[in-house]
Motif scaffolding. Structure first.
Motif, PDB file in Angstrom:
ATOM      1  N   LYS A   1       0.836  -1.207   0.000  1.00  0.00           N
ATOM      2  CA  LYS A   1       0.000   0.000   0.000  1.00  0.00           C
ATOM      3  C   LYS A   1       0.872   1.259   0.000  1.00  0.00           C
ATOM      4  N   GLU A   2       1.966   1.218   0.739  1.00  0.00           N
ATOM      5  CA  GLU A   2       2.873   2.365   0.785  1.00  0.00           C
ATOM      6  C   GLU A   2       3.494   2.617  -0.590  1.00  0.00           C
ATOM      7  N   PHE A   3       3.801   1.526  -1.294  1.00  0.00           N
ATOM      8  CA  PHE A   3       4.374   1.683  -2.633  1.00  0.00           C
ATOM      9  C   PHE A   3       3.345   2.261  -3.602  1.00  0.00           C
ATOM     10  N   GLU A   4       2.089   1.867  -3.441  1.00  0.00           N
ATOM     11  CA  GLU A   4       1.018   2.435  -4.274  1.00  0.00           C
ATOM     12  C   GLU A   4       0.911   3.942  -4.032  1.00  0.00           C
ATOM     13  N   ASN A   5       1.052   4.343  -2.792  1.00  0.00           N
ATOM     14  CA  ASN A   5       1.001   5.760  -2.449  1.00  0.00           C
ATOM     15  C   ASN A   5       2.179   6.522  -3.067  1.00  0.00           C
ATOM     16  N   ILE A   6       3.356   5.913  -3.036  1.00  0.00           N
ATOM     17  CA  ILE A   6       4.543   6.526  -3.642  1.00  0.00           C
ATOM     18  C   ILE A   6       4.344   6.705  -5.140  1.00  0.00           C
ATOM     19  N   LYS A   7       3.806   5.681  -5.790  1.00  0.00           N
ATOM     20  CA  LYS A   7       3.561   5.768  -7.243  1.00  0.00           C
ATOM     21  C   LYS A   7       2.574   6.880  -7.575  1.00  0.00           C
ATOM     22  N   GLU A   8       1.549   7.028  -6.746  1.00  0.00           N
ATOM     23  CA  GLU A   8       0.541   8.066  -6.976  1.00  0.00           C
ATOM     24  C   GLU A   8       1.162   9.456  -6.821  1.00  0.00           C
ATOM     25  N   GLN A   9       1.970   9.624  -5.809  1.00  0.00           N
ATOM     26  CA  GLN A   9       2.640  10.908  -5.606  1.00  0.00           C
ATOM     27  C   GLN A   9       3.552  11.242  -6.782  1.00  0.00           C
ATOM     28  N   TYR A  10       4.250  10.234  -7.273  1.00  0.00           N
ATOM     29  CA  TYR A  10       5.180  10.477  -8.380  1.00  0.00           C
ATOM     30  C   TYR A  10       4.428  10.770  -9.671  1.00  0.00           C
ATOM     31  N   ARG A  11       3.293  10.109  -9.876  1.00  0.00           N
ATOM     32  CA  ARG A  11       2.465  10.402 -11.061  1.00  0.00           C
ATOM     33  C   ARG A  11       2.016  11.863 -11.033  1.00  0.00           C
ATOM     34  N   ASN A  12       1.615  12.344  -9.868  1.00  0.00           N
ATOM     35  CA  ASN A  12       1.213  13.744  -9.727  1.00  0.00           C
ATOM     36  C   ASN A  12       2.380  14.687 -10.023  1.00  0.00           C
ATOM     37  N   ALA A  13       3.573  14.314  -9.559  1.00  0.00           N
ATOM     38  CA  ALA A  13       4.760  15.143  -9.812  1.00  0.00           C
ATOM     39  C   ALA A  13       5.075  15.194 -11.306  1.00  0.00           C
ATOM     40  N   LEU A  14       4.911  14.054 -11.986  1.00  0.00           N
ATOM     41  CA  LEU A  14       5.163  14.014 -13.432  1.00  0.00           C
ATOM     42  C   LEU A  14       4.185  14.908 -14.188  1.00  0.00           C
TER      43      LEU A  14
ATOM     44  N   ASN B   1       8.416  -0.204 -11.655  1.00  0.00           N
ATOM     45  CA  ASN B   1       7.146  -0.275 -10.923  1.00  0.00           C
ATOM     46  C   ASN B   1       6.442  -1.614 -11.160  1.00  0.00           C
ATOM     47  N   GLU B   2       6.450  -2.056 -12.408  1.00  0.00           N
ATOM     48  CA  GLU B   2       5.798  -3.319 -12.749  1.00  0.00           C
ATOM     49  C   GLU B   2       6.484  -4.494 -12.054  1.00  0.00           C
ATOM     50  N   ASN B   3       7.806  -4.469 -12.016  1.00  0.00           N
ATOM     51  CA  ASN B   3       8.548  -5.561 -11.371  1.00  0.00           C
ATOM     52  C   ASN B   3       8.275  -5.616  -9.873  1.00  0.00           C
ATOM     53  N   ILE B   4       8.221  -4.470  -9.248  1.00  0.00           N
ATOM     54  CA  ILE B   4       7.959  -4.420  -7.803  1.00  0.00           C
ATOM     55  C   ILE B   4       6.529  -4.863  -7.500  1.00  0.00           C
ATOM     56  N   ASP B   5       5.575  -4.390  -8.294  1.00  0.00           N
ATOM     57  CA  ASP B   5       4.173  -4.802  -8.114  1.00  0.00           C
ATOM     58  C   ASP B   5       4.023  -6.315  -8.270  1.00  0.00           C
ATOM     59  N   LYS B   6       4.668  -6.833  -9.296  1.00  0.00           N
ATOM     60  CA  LYS B   6       4.584  -8.272  -9.581  1.00  0.00           C
ATOM     61  C   LYS B   6       5.176  -9.085  -8.440  1.00  0.00           C
ATOM     62  N   GLU B   7       6.276  -8.604  -7.887  1.00  0.00           N
ATOM     63  CA  GLU B   7       6.929  -9.356  -6.808  1.00  0.00           C
ATOM     64  C   GLU B   7       6.136  -9.278  -5.510  1.00  0.00           C
TER      65      GLU B   7
ATOM     66  N   GLU C   1      15.724  -6.214  -3.145  1.00  0.00           N
ATOM     67  CA  GLU C   1      16.706  -5.797  -4.154  1.00  0.00           C
ATOM     68  C   GLU C   1      16.071  -4.833  -5.164  1.00  0.00           C
ATOM     69  N   ASN C   2      14.820  -5.137  -5.559  1.00  0.00           N
ATOM     70  CA  ASN C   2      14.116  -4.260  -6.500  1.00  0.00           C
ATOM     71  C   ASN C   2      13.979  -2.843  -5.940  1.00  0.00           C
ATOM     72  N   LEU C   3      13.593  -2.764  -4.664  1.00  0.00           N
ATOM     73  CA  LEU C   3      13.389  -1.467  -4.030  1.00  0.00           C
ATOM     74  C   LEU C   3      14.718  -0.734  -3.794  1.00  0.00           C
ATOM     75  N   ASP C   4      15.756  -1.488  -3.466  1.00  0.00           N
ATOM     76  CA  ASP C   4      17.079  -0.883  -3.309  1.00  0.00           C
ATOM     77  C   ASP C   4      17.544  -0.263  -4.626  1.00  0.00           C
ATOM     78  N   ASN C   5      17.362  -1.008  -5.707  1.00  0.00           N
ATOM     79  CA  ASN C   5      17.754  -0.510  -7.031  1.00  0.00           C
ATOM     80  C   ASN C   5      16.922   0.699  -7.430  1.00  0.00           C
ATOM     81  N   TYR C   6      15.633   0.630  -7.122  1.00  0.00           N
ATOM     82  CA  TYR C   6      14.727   1.738  -7.446  1.00  0.00           C
ATOM     83  C   TYR C   6      15.141   3.007  -6.695  1.00  0.00           C
TER      84      TYR C   6
END
Length: 207
Positions: A69-82, A101-107, A132-137
């Motif tokens: 859920k926290e990652f979904e919130n981060i994605k929403e904030q970033y979409r607004n920034a874009l 984003n797709e890789n993290i969601d899938k995992e 690892e995905n989140l560290d790279n992100y």
């Protein structure tokens, strides 16, 4: 006429201030998002440690859902920034991170499935993979942010240098116009060149 010019200058300055405010807000949002990604990566690391120490599946599931859920919130904030970035006259160079984003969601989905199946080994593997995905992100986002700010600072410096160059040229031309004719009558040619310099100054002022 002077009032019209003053109002025009005021309007231009207001536009510049609004643009600057928008840029500052976007940059602030990007820094906040960057910190949230780092914090989420750390939380995912904590889940990984708990999975390794045979934490109850119910606890792993609860914490995984919170991180998702926290990652979904981060994605929403970033979409607004874009979206806000698109409205700038000179947008920041930002990436969409679609694949990341797709890789993290899938995992996250894989983790939930393996926890539901109570498969500890695969649950732990999935949790570690998303760590690892989140560290790279987090690393990629930090690099993008650094480059965007560096580019913006470079553009600001170039704009300032151009204004200074224009002012030097303007001052030199003004001096050439005035000194040779200091004791002469003010001819129509001098008047014409003076008007031209006034136009040049308006251009410098606009910049």
């Amino acid at each position: 006429k002077e009032m019209e010019v003053s109002l025009d200058d005021l309007s231009k300055q207001l536009d510049k201030n609004i643009e600057l405010l928008k840029r500052m807000q976007i940059e602030q949002n990007l820094h906040m998002i960057n910190e949230q990604i780092k914090q989420l990566a750390e939380k995912q690391k904590n889940i990984s440690e708990k999975a390794k120490n045979n934490e109850e599946f119910s606890q792993l599931q609860e914490q995984t859902e919170r991180n998702k859920k926290e990652f979904e919130n981060i994605k929403e904030q970033y979409r607004n920034a874009l979206e806000k970035n698109k409205d700038l006259e000179k947008p920041f160079m930002l990436f969409e991170f679609k694949n990341e984003n797709e890789n993290i969601d899938k995992e996250f989905q894989t983790t939930e499935e393996q926890i539901e199946k109570k498969n500890r080994k695969k649950s732990e593997q999935s949790i570690n993979k998303n760590r690892e995905n989140l560290d790279n992100y987090a690393s990629m986002f930090q690099q993008m942010l650094d480059q965007a700010i560096m580019q913006q600072n470079s553009e600001n410096l170039n704009d300032l240098l151009q204004i200074l160059d224009n002012l030097v040229i303007f001052s030199f031309n003004q001096e050439k116009l005035i000194l040779p004719n200091y004791d002469q009558n003010f001819s129509s040619d001098i008047f014409r060149r003076q008007k031209s310099l006034q136009s040049d100054f308006v251009i410098i002022q606009d910049s």
